[in-house]
Design a protein around this motif. Structure first.
Motif, PDB file in Angstrom:
ATOM      1  N   PHE A  40      24.020  42.832 -62.261  1.00  0.00           N
ATOM      2  CA  PHE A  40      23.561  41.435 -62.196  1.00  0.00           C
ATOM      3  C   PHE A  40      22.222  41.283 -62.913  1.00  0.00           C
ATOM      4  O   PHE A  40      22.010  40.362 -63.703  1.00  0.00           O
ATOM      5  CB  PHE A  40      23.450  41.000 -60.729  1.00  0.00           C
ATOM      6  N   MET A  41      21.308  42.203 -62.644  1.00  0.00           N
ATOM      7  CA  MET A  41      19.989  42.113 -63.274  1.00  0.00           C
ATOM      8  C   MET A  41      20.096  42.254 -64.792  1.00  0.00           C
ATOM      9  O   MET A  41      19.355  41.592 -65.538  1.00  0.00           O
ATOM     10  CB  MET A  41      19.062  43.180 -62.694  1.00  0.00           C
ATOM     11  N   ALA A  42      21.006  43.089 -65.242  1.00  0.00           N
ATOM     12  CA  ALA A  42      21.196  43.232 -66.695  1.00  0.00           C
ATOM     13  C   ALA A  42      21.666  41.914 -67.303  1.00  0.00           C
ATOM     14  O   ALA A  42      21.232  41.537 -68.399  1.00  0.00           O
ATOM     15  CB  ALA A  42      22.208  44.348 -66.978  1.00  0.00           C
ATOM     16  N   ILE A  43      22.552  41.213 -66.594  1.00  0.00           N
ATOM     17  CA  ILE A  43      22.987  39.886 -67.068  1.00  0.00           C
ATOM     18  C   ILE A  43      21.780  38.965 -67.194  1.00  0.00           C
ATOM     19  O   ILE A  43      21.638  38.235 -68.180  1.00  0.00           O
ATOM     20  CB  ILE A  43      24.048  39.288 -66.114  1.00  0.00           C
ATOM     21  N   LEU A  44      20.885  39.022 -66.200  1.00  0.00           N
ATOM     22  CA  LEU A  44      19.706  38.146 -66.237  1.00  0.00           C
ATOM     23  C   LEU A  44      18.784  38.487 -67.406  1.00  0.00           C
ATOM     24  O   LEU A  44      18.263  37.592 -68.076  1.00  0.00           O
ATOM     25  CB  LEU A  44      18.929  38.254 -64.919  1.00  0.00           C
ATOM     26  N   VAL A  45      18.577  39.770 -67.655  1.00  0.00           N
ATOM     27  CA  VAL A  45      17.698  40.151 -68.768  1.00  0.00           C
ATOM     28  C   VAL A  45      18.332  39.715 -70.090  1.00  0.00           C
ATOM     29  O   VAL A  45      17.660  39.154 -70.960  1.00  0.00           O
ATOM     30  CB  VAL A  45      17.402  41.666 -68.758  1.00  0.00           C
ATOM     31  N   ALA A  46      19.628  39.958 -70.217  1.00  0.00           N
ATOM     32  CA  ALA A  46      20.318  39.535 -71.440  1.00  0.00           C
ATOM     33  C   ALA A  46      20.260  38.014 -71.598  1.00  0.00           C
ATOM     34  O   ALA A  46      20.111  37.490 -72.714  1.00  0.00           O
ATOM     35  CB  ALA A  46      21.776  40.010 -71.403  1.00  0.00           C
ATOM     36  N   ARG A  47      20.368  37.298 -70.500  1.00  0.00           N
ATOM     37  CA  ARG A  47      20.281  35.833 -70.512  1.00  0.00           C
ATOM     38  C   ARG A  47      18.898  35.392 -71.001  1.00  0.00           C
ATOM     39  O   ARG A  47      18.783  34.472 -71.809  1.00  0.00           O
ATOM     40  CB  ARG A  47      20.552  35.311 -69.092  1.00  0.00           C
ATOM     41  N   THR A  48      17.859  36.054 -70.506  1.00  0.00           N
ATOM     42  CA  THR A  48      16.512  35.729 -70.980  1.00  0.00           C
ATOM     43  C   THR A  48      16.384  36.014 -72.471  1.00  0.00           C
ATOM     44  O   THR A  48      15.759  35.244 -73.216  1.00  0.00           O
ATOM     45  CB  THR A  48      15.453  36.547 -70.213  1.00  0.00           C
TER      46      THR A  48
END
Lengths: 479, 479
Positions: free
Chosen positions: A157-165
């Motif tokens: 989930f956190m990787a999705i957030l970093v990629a989203r940023t």
């Protein structure tokens, strides 16, 4: 001015009688070491009787209870009725077996009671040391981010957030997603937590495009490229592709190098879900299977699976640590940093993830890596895969059994042949559990129920595989 | 058919010599109990020398190291240089002190190595028992959801997600946020993790409206109502209001009953961030301050703060457990449920939150609640508040000191008077840390730097407050 009366000293929670508490603590340590040492003598699993469940349903305790009495309740009501994953016969889902070094590391962490959110303290430094060890193993440069989390569900989930940023810019934290129509890609065998991660991030699971598999259960790269281009033509913004190092159903490893090449060509963030398989890098015969993992922009893995660290100990690596920090860090005044004292040592772990209160997962992991060493951990991993190949061979050799998927790593999916095989094999697994000799789980492959044996525990030996096969085959004779 | 050769037995990770490992384990237990028993004799904190940090930077261990040697390194490099929150002089940030019962509960959990994601096992049943205890305390009905998480940062985020599902419907999981323009409300003193939660959820922190404070540091309800109506008139969709039971800066408790009434009238989800203060329900003299908390739709709290449970042990309660399940549950085939065996006992904890791999946080919490009882925990909480009032009185009585905010619960913000007071008080706190007698932290109130003492530890006594005040006043004489 009237005089100020200080409150009288309070007893607090420390023992009034340290020697007797200490003696009780040693008895408790012996009991739990007994549990680990003698685990083979017990059934893998047994259902808790209704009376045991009922005995746990007590009123909220207002008054104190003697520590020894509480421990006796634990011994009577809880310890005999765990899921059984310490036992060598446990092969359900993907559960690690734990270890004594991990147990003791966790015991020390619980006494030190460190909050790993930040502050200038050696526990944080020790967590950084895990990053210094792990980063280079996975091709991460200096400046990469690394953080313990509960498990890979959170890390993914956190990787999705970093990629989203990375895709929307840090101002998206303030503004929200706006008009963006981001799309991500993973194989149809991707773990469900990636879908949930897309949901939690507000992107929606429809925006996770599930790419068909090749016959080995790996993402079809031609189909991936076609999907990305189709989405782009339709006005979507592809931003992320997830490769899986060890799928949950069959242990298949995506062509990570091939996905990395597509990600580069198409300007996508390349994340690897290595929950199951990433630690195979420690096994010389298996590491080549992970080719391309060193090109990942981010990587999720679990020390509590093949790493045998007690639950929970997930981990996230991010190549661009600064972007990870821009995704999570915030300038709260009560978290202000200093050059000296306890508030020094910035940046802190809380700047790289969602947690401000964080236990000391790094310590049990440090103990595990130091006490066993990566070569011995790698040998354990190789042995579980050898056991999987052995199970696969036994299944292939027996006409009463059907192999449901090739054993790519340490997972074997098979089933008993017979009438109404879906119901039959579900029932077989339930009966196996209740028998207490072997504990696989089930899954469904192409609509067909399979017995799924995930061999993760360092205690599992060939005789445990034999016990599983024989217990399944006994059901053939019965029907 | 050629014969199938089983792999030879592997040594695994269990000790080759159990008796000597067991003896070493007992030495380790004694060392960590010594640490807790004698914590007062050591400085609260001291900086790790450069040589200690350097000594930790070793190459990735490929070969095994003797357990005793690894433990010696822990004793030399880590244990003396923790943040110090076990020490009675620690008053920085909001850190619990831990306890022996919690330590031992965690030790047992590490040996049992339970994964609390699911399965039919008593550890899951024990986690359910915590919900049966806690739900009624906070006015939650049967059918409420409850789940351990790392900390309230995660619990608050999950509450945002459940409220989001309530507002947009479960199909938003698939479709994403779409055109929705949701708005949430909290006071300006809300913890930063709520902003981060809005960011992670894709809603954006701009959509968290920060409502001005009244003079006691509580949300201004008139301003709340005006903001909700203004947003609605502007086409936004207000969906959530967050009340705080104990703000991070000053410990102020919002008018929860008043917020509940606004939430009801305006059709908003009412979430309470009780990270700091919720457990004050166990303290008879403080519980009335939480009036209205029993009307919350969801509540976040931390057992590792006032509950003195070792890190980490956050908790989320949700009134509508079914909605929580609809927010997180997914029908993964490898997580299929059965009526019998290990796969029975649905729904599982993993259906109520983002984690599939979850440690056994419930056990250390169960040990803590049972061994100490809620009355004794409540007495500890009351004592920390009495100490805060004592510190406030000492500050008020001394013209060299300035009180920066009323001590609502267990947090006192004050500072030393003098030239350039912001720089002065930052330096004072850094020097206090290095001196090792008392460890408050700093915050900024209305642009002015404050020394912030959060009294959480059950070991703290009036003499520790005196030591803090005297150490601060020594700096007045020096300047």
């Amino acid at each position: 001015m009237r005089s100020i009366v200080p409150p009288a000293d309070h007893e607090g929670l420390d023992p009034a009688d340290w020697p007797s508490t200490r003696a009780q603590a040693h008895r408790m340590l012996d009991d739990i070491l007994d549990y680990v040492e003698n685990v083979r003598e017990r059934p893998v699993w047994r259902p808790a009787p209704a009376a045991v469940k009922a005995a746990l349903r007590q009123p909220l305790p207002e008054a104190p209870t003697d520590l020894a009495e509480v421990h006796r309740e634990f011994l009577r009501l809880v310890l005999p009725y765990g899921a059984g994953n310490v036992h060598p016969g446990f092969m359900g889902w993907v559960h690690g077996g734990g270890s004594v070094a991990g147990l003791l590391g966790e015991m020390l962490a619980a006494g030190l009671n460190a909050n790993l959110g930040g502050r200038e303290q050696m526990p944080v430094e020790l967590e950084r040391q895990i990053l210094r060890w792990l980063g280079p193993v996975f091709g991460m440069p200096e400046g990469a981010g690394g953080l313990f989390v509960t498990g890979s569900s959170m890390a993914n989930f956190m990787a999705i957030l970093v990629a989203r940023t990375g895709a929307l810019g840090p101002e998206s934290r303030r503004r929200g997603l706006g008009e963006a129509r981001l799309a991500a890609y993973a194989s149809r065998a991707v773990h469900g937590c990636l879908r949930r991660g897309m949901e939690m991030a507000g992107l929606g699971s429809d925006a996770l495009r599930l790419i068909p598999l090749d016959p080995e259960g790996r993402m079809d790269l031609g189909a991936l490229l076609a999907a990305v281009r189709r989405d782009r033509a339709a006005g979507m913004a592809p931003f992320l592709v997830v490769g899986t190092a060890g799928t949950v159903d069959t242990g298949a490893v995506d062509d990570l190098a091939g996905i990395a090449a597509v990600a580069r060509a198409e300007g996508l963030w390349f994340h690897v879900d290595g929950a199951l398989g990433a630690l195979a890098v420690f096994a010389p015969s298996l590491a080549p299977r992970l080719e391309g993992i060193r090109e990942a922009d981010s990587l999720a893995l679990d020390f509590h699976k093949w790493g045998q660290v007690p639950y929970d100990a997930g981990y996230l690596l991010v190549r661009d640590g600064a972007l990870q920090q821009r995704t999570f860090a915030a300038p709260e005044v009560y978290l202000g940093r200093a050059d000296r004292g306890l508030a020094a040592g910035s940046p802190w772990p809380c700047d790289f993830g969602p947690d401000l209160s964080r236990g000391f997962r790094a310590l049990k992991t440090w103990f595990t890596l130091k006490v066993y060493g990566t070569r011995r951990l790698g040998a354990v991993i190789e042995h579980t895969c050898a056991l999987a190949r052995y199970l696969e061979a036994r299944v292939r050799a027996d006409p009463r059994l059907e192999l449901m998927a090739p054993a790519a790593l340490n997972i074997v999916c098979f089933r008993l042949r017979g009438a109404d095989p879906d119901a039959l094999n579900r029932r077989v697994v339930e009966e196996l559990h209740e028998e207490g000799l072997a504990a696989p789980s089930t899954t469904v492959l192409d609509g067909r129920v399979a017995i799924r044996a995930a061999i993760v525990n360092h205690r599992t030996q060939a005789r445990d595989i034999d016990a599983l096969v024989e217990a399944v085959l006994r059901r053939f004779l019965i029907c």
